[in-house]
Design a protein around this motif. Structure first.
Motif, mmCIF file in Angstrom:
data_model
loop_
_atom_site.group_PDB
_atom_site.id
_atom_site.type_symbol
_atom_site.label_atom_id
_atom_site.label_comp_id
_atom_site.label_asym_id
_atom_site.label_seq_id
_atom_site.Cartn_x
_atom_site.Cartn_y
_atom_site.Cartn_z
ATOM 1 N N LEU A 1 4.417 -10.929 -93.797
ATOM 2 C CA LEU A 1 5.451 -10.380 -92.929
ATOM 3 C C LEU A 1 4.838 -10.345 -91.529
ATOM 4 O O LEU A 1 4.053 -9.467 -91.204
ATOM 5 N N GLN A 2 5.141 -11.373 -90.742
ATOM 6 C CA GLN A 2 4.540 -11.527 -89.418
ATOM 7 C C GLN A 2 5.241 -10.674 -88.366
ATOM 8 O O GLN A 2 4.595 -10.080 -87.529
ATOM 9 N N HIS A 3 6.570 -10.661 -88.406
ATOM 10 C CA HIS A 3 7.341 -9.898 -87.415
ATOM 11 C C HIS A 3 8.473 -9.158 -88.106
ATOM 12 O O HIS A 3 9.212 -9.741 -88.880
ATOM 13 N N VAL B 1 3.262 -8.810 -100.639
ATOM 14 C CA VAL B 1 3.592 -8.928 -99.219
ATOM 15 C C VAL B 1 2.454 -8.281 -98.438
ATOM 16 O O VAL B 1 2.018 -7.180 -98.766
ATOM 17 N N LYS B 2 1.986 -8.988 -97.413
ATOM 18 C CA LYS B 2 0.961 -8.408 -96.552
ATOM 19 C C LYS B 2 1.442 -8.428 -95.112
ATOM 20 O O LYS B 2 2.292 -9.237 -94.736
ATOM 21 N N LEU B 3 0.896 -7.493 -94.335
ATOM 22 C CA LEU B 3 1.289 -7.378 -92.937
ATOM 23 C C LEU B 3 0.219 -6.641 -92.161
ATOM 24 O O LEU B 3 -0.705 -6.076 -92.744
ATOM 25 N N TYR C 1 5.992 1.668 -93.008
ATOM 26 C CA TYR C 1 5.473 0.832 -94.090
ATOM 27 C C TYR C 1 4.917 1.663 -95.233
ATOM 28 O O TYR C 1 5.126 1.321 -96.407
ATOM 29 N N LEU C 2 4.241 2.754 -94.930
ATOM 30 C CA LEU C 2 3.742 3.622 -95.991
ATOM 31 C C LEU C 2 4.895 4.212 -96.806
ATOM 32 O O LEU C 2 4.829 4.283 -98.040
ATOM 33 N N ARG C 3 5.967 4.622 -96.132
ATOM 34 C CA ARG C 3 7.158 5.153 -96.822
ATOM 35 C C ARG C 3 7.777 4.129 -97.762
ATOM 36 O O ARG C 3 8.415 4.493 -98.750
ATOM 37 N N HIS C 4 7.603 2.864 -97.456
ATOM 38 C CA HIS C 4 8.219 1.798 -98.245
ATOM 39 C C HIS C 4 7.248 1.143 -99.223
ATOM 40 O O HIS C 4 7.471 0.015 -99.662
ATOM 41 N N GLY C 5 6.183 1.857 -99.574
ATOM 42 C CA GLY C 5 5.313 1.421 -100.660
ATOM 43 C C GLY C 5 4.145 0.538 -100.285
ATOM 44 O O GLY C 5 3.434 0.049 -101.172
ATOM 45 N N PHE C 6 3.920 0.316 -99.008
ATOM 46 C CA PHE C 6 2.759 -0.474 -98.597
ATOM 47 C C PHE C 6 1.522 0.404 -98.631
ATOM 48 O O PHE C 6 1.592 1.615 -98.386
ATOM 49 N N TYR D 1 -1.968 -3.959 -94.294
ATOM 50 C CA TYR D 1 -1.232 -3.367 -95.412
ATOM 51 C C TYR D 1 -0.877 -4.431 -96.433
ATOM 52 O O TYR D 1 -0.756 -5.615 -96.106
ATOM 53 N N ARG D 2 -0.670 -3.962 -97.661
ATOM 54 C CA ARG D 2 -0.231 -4.862 -98.734
ATOM 55 C C ARG D 2 0.737 -4.098 -99.633
ATOM 56 O O ARG D 2 0.530 -2.920 -99.929
#
Length: 149
Positions: A75-77, A108-110, A122-127, A139-140
């Protein structure tokens, strides 16, 4: 209503303006903002084949870039115009990325800037934070972990 539209080469200028607006506050907080560098970074990663405009009620309000990167999707952008933030658009776009990851059996990584509000998102969404670099937190999101849950 949210949807995606393809990106073409001629969209670069509008997307550069969007990226600058979305990142400016975080970059200024880190004393890293430079309009020239912002444009150069987008240009170096400008691959319309993997990019999508995020559209809300007929208006282009964001950018999503996702591409295969080894065993994962990168996930680049994921940028939203400041006025479009906090309306569920980012969560909707991120769910699209996760659905693609599930279908392909990839994680997925970002990367996100330190001190950016994106980190909480991102943390809220499981990363999960998996590392740090000089200017980014890594993050992953593990597709296998979600299937096991």
């Amino acid at each position: 209503m949210f949807l995606f539209e393809p990106v073409i080469e001629q969209d670069f200028e509008a997307l550069a303006v969007l990226r600058e607006a979305a990142l400016r506050e975080s970059l200024e907080r880190l004393r890293l903002f430079s309009q020239e560098r912002s444009r150069e970074r987008l240009r170096s990663n400008f691959r319309p084949k993997f990019m999508r405009h995020i559209v809300c009620d007929g208006q282009r309000v964001g950018l999503l870039t996702v591409f295969p990167d080894g065993d994962a999707l990168k996930l680049q952008h994921l940028y939203l115009a400041p006025g479009a933030q906090g309306r569920g658009i980012g969560a909707w776009a991120l769910e699209h990325v996760k659905a693609q990851a599930r279908a392909e059996g990839r994680d997925v990584k970002l990367e996100a800037l330190p001190q950016s509000d994106a980190n909480r998102f991102y943390l809220r969404h499981g990363f999960v934070k998996v590392g740090e670099e000089e200017f980014d937190i890594l993050y992953r999101w593990a597709v296998k972990q979600e299937v096991a849950a």
